[in-house]
Design a protein around this motif. Structure first.
Motif, PDB file in Angstrom:
ATOM      1  N   TYR A   1      24.828  36.152  45.387  1.00  0.00           N
ATOM      2  CA  TYR A   1      26.056  36.340  44.619  1.00  0.00           C
ATOM      3  C   TYR A   1      26.291  35.147  43.708  1.00  0.00           C
ATOM      4  CZ  TYR A   1      27.236  40.099  47.894  1.00  0.00           C
ATOM      5  OH  TYR A   1      27.219  41.244  48.632  1.00  0.00           O
ATOM      6  N   MET A   2      26.796  35.444  42.518  1.00  0.00           N
ATOM      7  CA  MET A   2      27.307  34.390  41.640  1.00  0.00           C
ATOM      8  C   MET A   2      28.829  34.423  41.763  1.00  0.00           C
ATOM      9  SD  MET A   2      27.102  34.106  37.476  1.00  0.00           S
ATOM     10  CE  MET A   2      25.556  33.277  37.182  1.00  0.00           C
TER      11      MET A   2
ATOM     12  N   PHE B   1      35.741  41.964  30.082  1.00  0.00           N
ATOM     13  CA  PHE B   1      34.694  41.001  30.421  1.00  0.00           C
ATOM     14  C   PHE B   1      33.384  41.713  30.726  1.00  0.00           C
ATOM     15  CE2 PHE B   1      36.647  36.850  30.695  1.00  0.00           C
ATOM     16  CZ  PHE B   1      38.000  37.148  30.726  1.00  0.00           C
ATOM     17  N   ALA B   2      32.278  41.096  30.276  1.00  0.00           N
ATOM     18  CA  ALA B   2      30.937  41.578  30.622  1.00  0.00           C
ATOM     19  C   ALA B   2      30.016  40.367  30.684  1.00  0.00           C
ATOM     20  CB  ALA B   2      30.436  42.575  29.581  1.00  0.00           C
ATOM     21  N   ILE B   3      28.899  40.510  31.388  1.00  0.00           N
ATOM     22  CA  ILE B   3      27.989  39.379  31.574  1.00  0.00           C
ATOM     23  C   ILE B   3      26.543  39.846  31.468  1.00  0.00           C
ATOM     24  CG2 ILE B   3      27.804  39.580  34.108  1.00  0.00           C
ATOM     25  CD1 ILE B   3      28.033  36.483  34.193  1.00  0.00           C
TER      26      ILE B   3
ATOM     27  N   ALA C   1      25.297  44.569  39.375  1.00  0.00           N
ATOM     28  CA  ALA C   1      26.451  45.442  39.079  1.00  0.00           C
ATOM     29  C   ALA C   1      27.224  44.797  37.944  1.00  0.00           C
ATOM     30  CB  ALA C   1      27.327  45.600  40.328  1.00  0.00           C
ATOM     31  N   PRO C   2      28.082  45.550  37.271  1.00  0.00           N
ATOM     32  CA  PRO C   2      28.893  44.946  36.201  1.00  0.00           C
ATOM     33  C   PRO C   2      29.851  43.890  36.764  1.00  0.00           C
ATOM     34  CG  PRO C   2      28.935  47.350  36.092  1.00  0.00           C
ATOM     35  CD  PRO C   2      28.309  46.994  37.406  1.00  0.00           C
TER      36      PRO C   2
ATOM     37  N   LEU D   1      29.861  38.190  41.628  1.00  0.00           N
ATOM     38  CA  LEU D   1      28.913  39.078  40.945  1.00  0.00           C
ATOM     39  C   LEU D   1      27.638  39.202  41.783  1.00  0.00           C
ATOM     40  CD1 LEU D   1      28.114  40.607  38.271  1.00  0.00           C
ATOM     41  CD2 LEU D   1      27.100  38.444  37.516  1.00  0.00           C
ATOM     42  N   PRO D   2      27.324  40.403  42.316  1.00  0.00           N
ATOM     43  CA  PRO D   2      26.072  40.555  43.070  1.00  0.00           C
ATOM     44  C   PRO D   2      24.861  40.464  42.135  1.00  0.00           C
ATOM     45  CG  PRO D   2      27.186  42.678  42.835  1.00  0.00           C
ATOM     46  CD  PRO D   2      28.108  41.650  42.248  1.00  0.00           C
TER      47      PRO D   2
END
Length: 962
Positions: free
Chosen positions: A755-756, A771-773, A786-787, A804-805
């Motif tokens: 995870y982050m 938000f998106a990464i 995942a998003p 974030l996984p």
């Protein structure tokens, strides 16, 4: 004409010109040249080539020139030891010069030249200077002995310099005495068992006589020495205090603090009934108050020392409260220290003015200071019981200001007041509940939830209030989630018929939807308690709580006594003993105050009992086998028999009692509760109507067997992993570079997934959404699984936590460094880019334990170029602790053996890309340096070598203290 003309020049250069000037016949020109050399040396230029020319200038009667040459000599003697011998004759000659300044200059320089080759030549000149007729030369020679001892201790002892130094304590000149004491103290610190400073009443009398005539630094040396003396009785202690007291009026703050240290130590031996004791207390206050009129930096040091003194003897400054009131222009570090001391001095006599002052501080503009002021009001309420009502009233006034951070701090401290004075101030709960919507800080939310749960029977809509927190359960911090779980269980035990659905909901969220092991464990324990024994559940959850102590932040008494002995030093500023921050052997001896007057405590340490385990008289010498033999023996290693766990008796709990969950375990966990020993639902009628049982998550759908046994590994299955090391969050994207968006984060590995963990903070003036990464290609194919879930808009000054996984199936590209990750984050304002480094232990998988036979064969097959050896320094863990710590990070110990007292650990780990890494870790008990050999198999995907990352990871994980 050849090209050689390009390599020749008529200009000789600066060094050549200086060389010519140094050899000039004109004295003035020579002096100017030496000044130029010193100037060049000062700015960092290398002028060591001029060493012989500068040394030739020593033969002069000009004192200024001689000082310059000696300065040059001290700087370059170490790099030119052979040339430095040329100066020995001049030293010997200068030590017999008629001018005492030149004699002292020569001996001072001798002590500063740290070259072993010439040390023995300097002994005779030093011996003469120690007995010189001029006190200036003697005091300089005394310090030189300490410097020489640092270079060659044995030589100093053989030459008898230490005895001469002891004789100088009886010198007629006070500065010689002070320097002799300073030198002996310095030597004694590096050799704690040498007993050089053998203090007795006669020596102490000489030191006290010299004290009045010394310079300020001489007085500090003597006072520090006096502080190490233990008087034989209270009369001697009083006599010393009387002669030291005049130093309290000295202009130098260091002298004042050293005098305070001596008096604080010797006061322990004085009876409180003595008139002199009361006089001394009155004399100590004015100098400490005077220190607070200095510049802020000195004020801070004085305040840190006063903090210790107030904890030890608050009566010294009990009438001086006003000097600790904060001034508008005080720096924040001075304000906070003053605030702390004000609370320590607060009493029934002065609480009114303290509260008025604190209420004023709570309206300041400095947010951190305001928070501390509000907390201080709560601490006053807890400390002075008579003031509690007034403090609560003050806090309520502050809540009415509706300033968000003031309200939140007030609620936190009111929770503590409730715990200190139960059933006394609960009438304010209604006011607190009015501000429930404004709470956004975890500590304040947790405090409010605790209040609602603790006093649920007095709050009509307690279930509605707690249910409002439950709506965003997964977005709350762990602190709030744990508090909410406990509060709802308390509410259920107080109002069981009205809150069955609510308690089922929170238990389901805590045990099935959460990946936090603490939360899940607590949820399961409550679940079991509620299901099996309601009476026991009430006794546990609604037990009477112990009152919180008046002072929870006092320094532990033994440590406080030691810190009092170090007043005026760094230890008193850090509030830590010297051993906590001084490396090496210096300064680690522990000091303590003398026994109090009238006590029977002995000043001598008790005899140490002999060891119970006698060592065998003769031990057979063992030959350490070669590495190949060690690896061969791996197959025969016995890693220890399996622990024989006694069988768990079947549950003896009477299951006929009513199920408080109303069939909760049946409805929430389906049919898997049979192993608990029977049907847990007291009545089918109660359990009916809950619909289809919830499905357990895959990580928990093993048969429950003993209920909680799967969590505690009682059923023989794999226990819960303790979790790998997670580094603290760091700022990856500063707000200045992202139009107000600040991103800080770290990486973690939980339940076999990476995870982050991000904190997104909006420091702009507009709301952020959408938000998106995305990740760039990287060494291990790290990519979002995942998003990025940021469910609510990010308002100004708001922080949102997101997890974030990640997976490792993305595109691969070699990065430098290997664990570099380039990230792009988009929101409604713009796209921002940053890079960060992920710890390589995030990539260590859970099935990385290699079979022993495969380990042996693999190790032998790995080529030498795939091996690296290094040391882990300053790690004080034993082999078992290191094994456990590394295993929690998926570095597994395949085998362990002990050879000649050295523990050998053979370990394996596996990366997500299939690389196997084998390691040998050698631990010698008592030696904080470990040796590690790492061998890496060839990567199936051609990833570059992982040695640097794994090496730093080994060092970091092995040195973890928590």
């Amino acid at each position: 004409m050849t090209d050689s003309k390009y390599f020749t020049t008529t200009k000789k250069g600066e060094i050549f010109e200086l060389k010519a000037e140094l050899n000039s016949d004109k004295k003035e020109k020579k002096k100017e040249a030496v000044k130029k050399v010193i100037a060049s040396m000062t700015v960092g230029k290398d002028v060591s080539a001029l060493f012989p020319d500068v040394v030739n200038c020593m033969q002069t009667d000009n004192l200024e020139l001689k000082k310059l040459v000696y300065l040059y000599l001290m700087n370059y003697a170490k790099s030119q030891p052979d040339m430095a011998i040329m100066a020995v004759n001049t030293f010997v000659k200068d030590c017999e010069d008629p001018n005492p300044l030149i004699r002292a200059l020569a001996v001072r320089t001798m002590g500063c030249i740290r070259v072993d080759k010439i040390t023995e030549y300097l002994c005779e000149p030093l011996r003469k200077c120690l007995k010189d007729e001029d006190p200036y030369v003697r005091k300089t020679a005394a310090v030189c002995v300490a410097k020489l001892h640092d270079i060659n201790a044995q030589l100093v002892e053989d030459q008898g310099f230490l005895d001469t130094l002891k004789d100088l304590i009886s010198d007629s000149n006070p500065m010689v005495v002070a320097n002799a004491v300073a030198a002996l103290s310095e030597i004694a610190e590096s050799h704690p068992n040498s007993n050089l400073l053998d203090l007795n009443p006669q020596t102490i009398n000489k030191l006290l006589t010299a004290l009045n005539e010394c310079t300020e630094w001489g007085q500090i040396f003597i006072l520090d020495c006096l502080a190490n003396y233990s008087p034989k009785d209270d009369r001697e202690a009083q006599s010393i205090c009387e002669r030291v007291t005049p130093r309290l009026s000295h202009a130098n703050s260091a002298v004042v603090l050293s005098a305070v240290k001596v008096l604080m130590k010797f006061m322990e031996m004085l009876s409180k009934d003595l008139d002199y004791y009361g006089t001394l207390l009155k004399k100590l206050a004015p100098p400490l108050v005077t220190l607070l009129s200095a510049e802020p930096e000195l004020q801070y040091v004085a305040l840190r020392n006063i903090n210790l003194i107030v904890q030890k003897r608050p009566e010294i400054l009990k009438h001086e409260m006003k000097v600790f009131f904060v001034k508008y222009n005080d720096p924040i570090y001075v304000k906070l220290e003053k605030l702390d001391i004000m609370i320590r001095l607060a009493s029934q006599a002065n609480i009114a003015q303290v509260l008025a002052e604190l209420k004023e501080y709570a309206t300041e503009v400095d947010v951190d200071f305001v928070r501390k002021a509000v907390r201080a009001i709560g601490r006053c309420a807890i400390k002075v019981e008579q003031s509690a009502e007034r403090c609560v009233s003050t806090l309520l006034d502050l809540i009415q200001t509706k300033v968000n951070y003031v309200v939140q701090e007030a609620i936190v401290v009111i929770k503590d007041i409730f715990r200190k004075y139960p059933n006394k101030y609960e009438s304010v709960i209604a006011t607190l509940c009015e501000n429930l919507d404004s709470l956004d800080e975890p500590e304040a939310r947790a405090a409010m939830i605790w209040i609602v749960g603790e006093y649920a029977e007095r709050i009509d809509n307690a279930d509605e209030l707690l249910e409002s927190f439950l709506e965003g359960f997964h977005d709350e911090s762990t602190q709030v989630q744990l508090q909410l779980l406990t509060a709802i269980v308390k509410l259920f035990l107080k109002k069981p018929t009205e809150t069955q659905e609510l308690v089922q909901q929170v238990l389901s969220l805590a045990t099935q939807d959460s990946d936090n092991p603490d939360l899940r464990d607590r949820g399961y324990i409550y679940w079991r308690l509620l299901s099996t024994d309601p009476v026991a559940a009430k006794e546990v959850v609604l037990a009477e709580k112990p009152l919180i102590s008046e002072e929870t932040d006092l320094i532990e008494p033994t440590l406080l006594d030691e810190l009092i002995c170090h007043i005026g030093t760094l230890a008193s500023v850090y509030h830590k003993p010297p051993s906590a921050f001084v490396e090496g052997s210096r300064g680690v001896q522990h000091k303590r105050l003398p026994p109090r007057s009238g006590s029977n405590e002995s000043t001598e340490s008790p005899d140490v009992a002999p060891s119970a385990t006698a060592q065998p008289a003769e031990q057979q010498p063992a030959v350490i086998p070669s590495q190949g033999d060690l690896l061969g023996d791996l197959l025969n290693l016995d890693l220890g028999p399996p622990v024989n766990v006694p069988p768990i008796p079947s549950s003896t709990v009477q299951m006929g009692a009513m199920d408080l969950l109303g069939g909760g375990l049946d409805s929430l966990m389906g049919d898997e509760t049979e192993g608990l020993g029977g049907d847990l639902s007291g009545s089918p009628a109660i359990g009916a109507g809950y619909g289809t049982p919830a499905v357990m998550p895959t990580s928990l759908n093993a048969p429950l067997g003993g209920g909680l046994s799967d969590l505690f590994d009682l059923a023989g299955g794999m226990g819960m992993p303790s979790g790998s090391y997670v580094a603290p969050k760091t700022i990856w994207l500063p707000a200045a570079k992202a139009k107000g968006l600040e991103i800080s984060g770290t990486f973690s590995r939980r339940m076999g997934h990476i995870y982050m963990d991000l904190s997104l903070m909006n420091k702009a003036m507009q709301v952020m959404t959408d938000f998106a990464i995305q990740f760039n290609r990287n060494s291990f194919g790290m990519a979002p699984a995942a998003p990025l879930q940021v469910n609510a808009p990010l308002a100004p000054n708001q922080t949102i936590e997101a997890s974030l996984p990640l997976n490792t199936v993305g595109p691969v590209m070699k990065m430098d460094p290997l664990t570099n990750l380039q990230v792009a984050v988009k929101n409604n304002i713009d796209v921002f880019y940053f890079s960060c480094l992920y710890p390589i232990n995030m990539l260590f998988v859970e099935d990385g334990k290699m079979d022993r036979q495969i380990f042996l064969a693999t190790w032998k097959d790995i080529p030498n170029e795939n091996e690296v050896q290094f040391q882990i320094k300053d790690c004080h863990l034993n082999a078992d602790a290191v094994t456990n710590k590394l295993q929690s990070n998926n570095i597994f110990t395949v085998a362990k053996r002990n050879v000649e007292g050295q523990d050998m650990l053979y370990q394996s780990l596996k990366l997500t890309n299939g690389i196997w890494v084998l390691a040998e870790l050698r631990i010698q008990p008592g030696n904080p340096n470990y040796t590690v050999i790492i061998a890496e198999m060839q990567s199936p995907r051609g990833i570059p070598t992982c040695f640097p990352g794994i090496r730093s990871n080994f060092e970091e994980l092995s040195n973890l203290r928590t």
